[in-house]
Design a protein around this motif. Structure first.
Motif, PDB file in Angstrom:
ATOM      1  N   ILE A 164      38.947  28.140  51.428  1.00 34.89           N
ATOM      2  CA  ILE A 164      39.711  28.361  50.204  1.00 34.89           C
ATOM      3  C   ILE A 164      38.804  29.084  49.221  1.00 34.89           C
ATOM      4  O   ILE A 164      37.658  28.698  49.010  1.00 34.89           O
ATOM      5  CB  ILE A 164      40.188  27.020  49.611  1.00 34.89           C
ATOM      6  N   VAL A 165      39.329  30.158  48.623  1.00 33.87           N
ATOM      7  CA  VAL A 165      38.591  30.969  47.664  1.00 33.87           C
ATOM      8  C   VAL A 165      39.342  30.916  46.337  1.00 33.87           C
ATOM      9  O   VAL A 165      40.549  31.138  46.290  1.00 33.87           O
ATOM     10  CB  VAL A 165      38.487  32.431  48.153  1.00 33.87           C
ATOM     11  N   SER A 166      38.639  30.626  45.271  1.00 32.69           N
ATOM     12  CA  SER A 166      39.244  30.583  43.948  1.00 32.69           C
ATOM     13  C   SER A 166      39.028  31.917  43.251  1.00 32.69           C
ATOM     14  O   SER A 166      37.923  32.459  43.262  1.00 32.69           O
ATOM     15  CB  SER A 166      38.594  29.453  43.137  1.00 32.69           C
ATOM     16  N   VAL A 167      40.082  32.461  42.670  1.00 34.28           N
ATOM     17  CA  VAL A 167      40.015  33.755  41.996  1.00 34.28           C
ATOM     18  C   VAL A 167      40.658  33.618  40.620  1.00 34.28           C
ATOM     19  O   VAL A 167      41.738  33.062  40.490  1.00 34.28           O
ATOM     20  CB  VAL A 167      40.769  34.834  42.804  1.00 34.28           C
ATOM     21  N   SER A 168      39.995  34.133  39.608  1.00 32.79           N
ATOM     22  CA  SER A 168      40.562  34.150  38.260  1.00 32.79           C
ATOM     23  C   SER A 168      41.243  35.489  38.031  1.00 32.79           C
ATOM     24  O   SER A 168      40.702  36.539  38.376  1.00 32.79           O
ATOM     25  CB  SER A 168      39.463  33.972  37.213  1.00 32.79           C
ATOM     26  N   MET A 169      42.459  35.436  37.462  1.00 30.96           N
ATOM     27  CA  MET A 169      43.175  36.664  37.138  1.00 30.96           C
ATOM     28  C   MET A 169      44.164  36.381  36.020  1.00 30.96           C
ATOM     29  O   MET A 169      44.573  35.236  35.831  1.00 30.96           O
ATOM     30  CB  MET A 169      43.856  37.265  38.367  1.00 30.96           C
ATOM     31  N   PRO A 170      44.540  37.425  35.291  1.00 26.89           N
ATOM     32  CA  PRO A 170      45.489  37.244  34.192  1.00 26.89           C
ATOM     33  C   PRO A 170      46.832  36.712  34.704  1.00 26.89           C
ATOM     34  O   PRO A 170      47.251  37.014  35.827  1.00 26.89           O
ATOM     35  CB  PRO A 170      45.658  38.646  33.608  1.00 26.89           C
ATOM     36  N   GLU A 171      47.494  35.955  33.864  1.00 27.27           N
ATOM     37  CA  GLU A 171      48.777  35.337  34.228  1.00 27.27           C
ATOM     38  C   GLU A 171      49.811  36.379  34.664  1.00 27.27           C
ATOM     39  O   GLU A 171      50.562  36.156  35.604  1.00 27.27           O
ATOM     40  CB  GLU A 171      49.315  34.521  33.041  1.00 27.27           C
ATOM     41  N   ASP A 172      49.845  37.525  33.982  1.00 23.37           N
ATOM     42  CA  ASP A 172      50.835  38.545  34.347  1.00 23.37           C
ATOM     43  C   ASP A 172      50.590  39.085  35.751  1.00 23.37           C
ATOM     44  O   ASP A 172      51.532  39.410  36.474  1.00 23.37           O
ATOM     45  CB  ASP A 172      50.890  39.671  33.313  1.00 23.37           C
ATOM     46  N   LEU A 173      49.334  39.147  36.183  1.00 24.50           N
ATOM     47  CA  LEU A 173      49.029  39.588  37.538  1.00 24.50           C
ATOM     48  C   LEU A 173      49.462  38.544  38.562  1.00 24.50           C
ATOM     49  O   LEU A 173      50.005  38.880  39.614  1.00 24.50           O
ATOM     50  CB  LEU A 173      47.537  39.904  37.680  1.00 24.50           C
ATOM     51  N   VAL A 174      49.264  37.279  38.241  1.00 25.07           N
ATOM     52  CA  VAL A 174      49.727  36.199  39.118  1.00 25.07           C
ATOM     53  C   VAL A 174      51.247  36.270  39.258  1.00 25.07           C
ATOM     54  O   VAL A 174      51.792  36.154  40.369  1.00 25.07           O
ATOM     55  CB  VAL A 174      49.281  34.820  38.578  1.00 25.07           C
ATOM     56  N   ASP A 175      51.926  36.493  38.152  1.00 20.48           N
ATOM     57  CA  ASP A 175      53.387  36.605  38.190  1.00 20.48           C
ATOM     58  C   ASP A 175      53.826  37.781  39.061  1.00 20.48           C
ATOM     59  O   ASP A 175      54.770  37.667  39.851  1.00 20.48           O
ATOM     60  CB  ASP A 175      53.958  36.772  36.780  1.00 20.48           C
TER      61      ASP A 175
END
Length: 140
Positions: A3-14
């Protein structure tokens, strides 16, 4: 599978979630795995190894996002040995388009494209690579 954790802006996740739903992916992890494979294979064309190449790199960014124009200029100067030309223009109300013409090996071109992609606030990066030689491999 790790499992790899990645941070990204909410709009990109959406957008990832919507893309997964629209294209039949099981979820965002599958989309990210697929995109990662594509990115890693992108410059892995062995037929271009050792050949003299030309690339065009098109970069789109919001000019209001701070120091990005200076960062593009920094890339141009840092890689001056392979940047044959550079063009900047405004597109729409708030976007800029930066066009780089590169001449060099696949390794050199991929280094510049990677540096551009790593620049904060870049919206899109597109490129094409063409051989400039007659197919013979150049020796270093």
């Amino acid at each position: 599978m790790p499992i790899v954790s990645v941070s990204m802006p909410e709009d990109l996740v959406d957008r990832l979630d919507q893309f997964a739903a629209d294209h039949g992916y099981s979820g965002r992890s599958e989309v990210i795995r697929d995109a990662s494979r594509d990115l890693l294979e992108e410059f892995d064309d062995e037929s271009l190894d050792g050949r003299q190449l030309m690339a065009t790199v098109t970069v789109m960014f919001d000019y209001q996002s701070g120091e990005i124009e200076q960062q593009m200029m920094d890339v141009r100067h840092e890689y001056d040995d392979i940047v044959a030309s550079n063009f900047h223009t405004h597109v729409g109300d708030k976007n800029c388009l930066e066009l780089f013409v590169l001449e060099g090996t696949m390794d050199a071109i991929s280094t510049v494209v990677g540096a551009i992609r790593a620049t904060k606030d870049v919206h899109t990066v597109g490129y094409s690579v063409l051989p400039m030689d007659d197919g013979r491999v150049l020796l270093d």
